[in-house]
Scaffold this active site. Structure first.
Site, PDB file in Angstrom:
ATOM      1  N   VAL A  74      61.927  63.466  48.787  1.00 45.46           N
ATOM      2  CA  VAL A  74      61.668  63.039  47.296  1.00 45.46           C
ATOM      3  C   VAL A  74      61.990  61.534  47.359  1.00 45.46           C
ATOM      4  CG1 VAL A  74      61.847  63.256  44.616  1.00 45.46           C
ATOM      5  CG2 VAL A  74      62.364  65.308  46.390  1.00 45.46           C
ATOM      6  N   CYS A  75      60.749  60.792  47.539  1.00 47.03           N
ATOM      7  CA  CYS A  75      61.023  59.365  48.010  1.00 47.03           C
ATOM      8  C   CYS A  75      60.438  58.206  47.255  1.00 47.03           C
ATOM      9  CB  CYS A  75      60.416  59.288  49.411  1.00 47.03           C
ATOM     10  SG  CYS A  75      61.127  60.351  50.645  1.00 47.03           S
ATOM     11  N   THR A  76      60.377  57.027  47.446  1.00 47.57           N
ATOM     12  CA  THR A  76      59.714  56.053  46.732  1.00 47.57           C
ATOM     13  C   THR A  76      59.479  55.082  48.010  1.00 47.57           C
ATOM     14  OG1 THR A  76      61.238  55.876  45.104  1.00 47.57           O
ATOM     15  CG2 THR A  76      60.003  54.000  45.502  1.00 47.57           C
ATOM     16  N   ASN A 252      56.368  60.540  43.799  1.00 49.24           N
ATOM     17  CA  ASN A 252      56.143  61.932  44.023  1.00 49.24           C
ATOM     18  C   ASN A 252      55.255  62.691  43.413  1.00 49.24           C
ATOM     19  OD1 ASN A 252      59.389  61.481  44.925  1.00 49.24           O
ATOM     20  ND2 ASN A 252      58.096  62.486  46.586  1.00 49.24           N
ATOM     21  N   ARG A 265      60.372  57.354  38.170  1.00 48.75           N
ATOM     22  CA  ARG A 265      60.732  55.957  38.764  1.00 48.75           C
ATOM     23  C   ARG A 265      59.628  54.886  38.857  1.00 48.75           C
ATOM     24  NH1 ARG A 265      60.993  58.884  43.837  1.00 48.75           N
ATOM     25  NH2 ARG A 265      60.616  60.765  42.705  1.00 48.75           N
TER      26      ARG A 265
END
Length: 327
Positions: A74-76, A252, A265
């Site tokens: 689960v990233c940016t 995501n 985010r």
């Protein structure tokens, strides 16, 4: 690294056994996943066997540990271009949601156990660097990497009803026309010789789970977010600096949909980028953006900063001091 790897594999087993107390799922993993060996491409199969031998962890559990990475990233990721046409690529690797919350110190157990396993890798042929990557010991795919002078690449998980679980089930049942995402990314970093070739492979290759590929090149305008289903590309969102689109970013969630209200985010990233401005964008500025809560959160294991034209590749382990959102 072997003790740390054994710790995290045991924790994953504990989580699985909490849902399936009979122990039958782990028994199936130990007995059946190992029997699938012989169906994985070179060199991944040989590397998995080697990791199992060195760590003394059953081969089936090592394979499941690698599958595990395909499902919980689960990233940016951000690609930004400055006024001179210079590209920067940065990412937060967030990992381990729903995999054990430690009430004593307010952390995700898997995230904290992964940090000591984080490694920077330099893949070489004939003493020449082919690509650089940040990964976790025991994982043979690639989730974050840079091919010097050519392109940079990161992966973000895409939540979808036809998700990675379906791809894994089909693979276990004998359908092998889809590629593990981490294997594809490593192949692209090793073998693609240009931004366009990498882009084409990421768009057209069948993959085991839906995903976002964030790809950056070495000159103005070479940056995109590729939104993938398992069989095809749904959307390709590209830098267009001449039209004012000097950055692209992905968390995501599909860019045309609202993010989950507890995990937005996107708005903070856009706000921070617009406040920074194209005139002032840089790797230090991107590090500051990725250090802003909730972009930085309890799931963040590391931050990577990449500058393809400048041949810069840096990764940092992260902590999010309280007060800090859990994801």
């Amino acid at each position: 690294m072997a003790p740390g790897l054994r710790t995290i594999v045991q924790h994953v087993k504990d989580v699985v056994n909490a849902f399936f107390p009979s122990g039958k799922v782990i028994k199936m993993v130990d007995e059946h996943l190992a029997s699938m060996i012989g169906n994985l491409p070179w060199p991944f199969e040989e590397e998995l066997k080697g990791i199992a031998d060195v760590s003394q962890i059953p081969l089936g559990e090592i394979i499941s540990f690698n599958i595990f990475y395909e499902l919980f990233t689960v990233c940016t990721s951000i690609i930004a271009e400055d006024k001179k046409g210079h590209l920067f690529h940065a990412r937060n690797m967030d990992f381990g949601v729903f995999l054990g919350w430690n009430k004593n110190n307010n952390t995700w157990t898997v995230t904290e156990n992964l940090k000591p396993l984080t490694v920077n890798l330099d893949f070489q042929k004939n003493n020449q660097t082919i690509f650089k990557a940040t990964s976790f010991a025991g994982y043979v795919g690639t989730l974050t990497g840079l091919k010097p002078g050519v392109f940079s690449l990161t992966l973000n998980e895409r939540f979808n009803s036809n998700g990675g679980y379906m791809g894994i089930i089909e693979w276990l049942l004998g359908r092998r026309d889809e590629t593990w995402i981490g294997f594809l990314m490593r192949d692209v970093l090793e073998n693609a010789t240009s931004y366009e070739e990498a882009k084409n492979l990421l768009i057209k290759t069948n993959i085991m789970a839906p995903a976002y590929f964030i790809l950056g090149g070495n000159k103005s305008g070479e940056g995109c977010v590729i939104t993938r289903d398992r069989k095809s590309a749904v959307d390709i969102y590209e830098l267009k600096p001449k039209e004012g689109r000097w950055y692209v970013m992905e968390t995501n969630y599909d860019r045309w949909k609202s993010p989950f209200f507890l995990d937005d985010r996107r708005k903070p990233i856009i706000l921070c980028l617009n406040q920074t401005t194209q005139e002032n964008i840089s790797l230090p500025a991107l590090y500051d953006i990725l250090s802003t809560k909730p972009i930085l959160n309890k799931l963040t294991a590391y931050t990577t900063l990449m500058d393809v034209p400048g041949d810069v590749y840096q990764s940092y382990l992260r902590d999010c001091p309280d007060p800090c959102i859990g994801w």
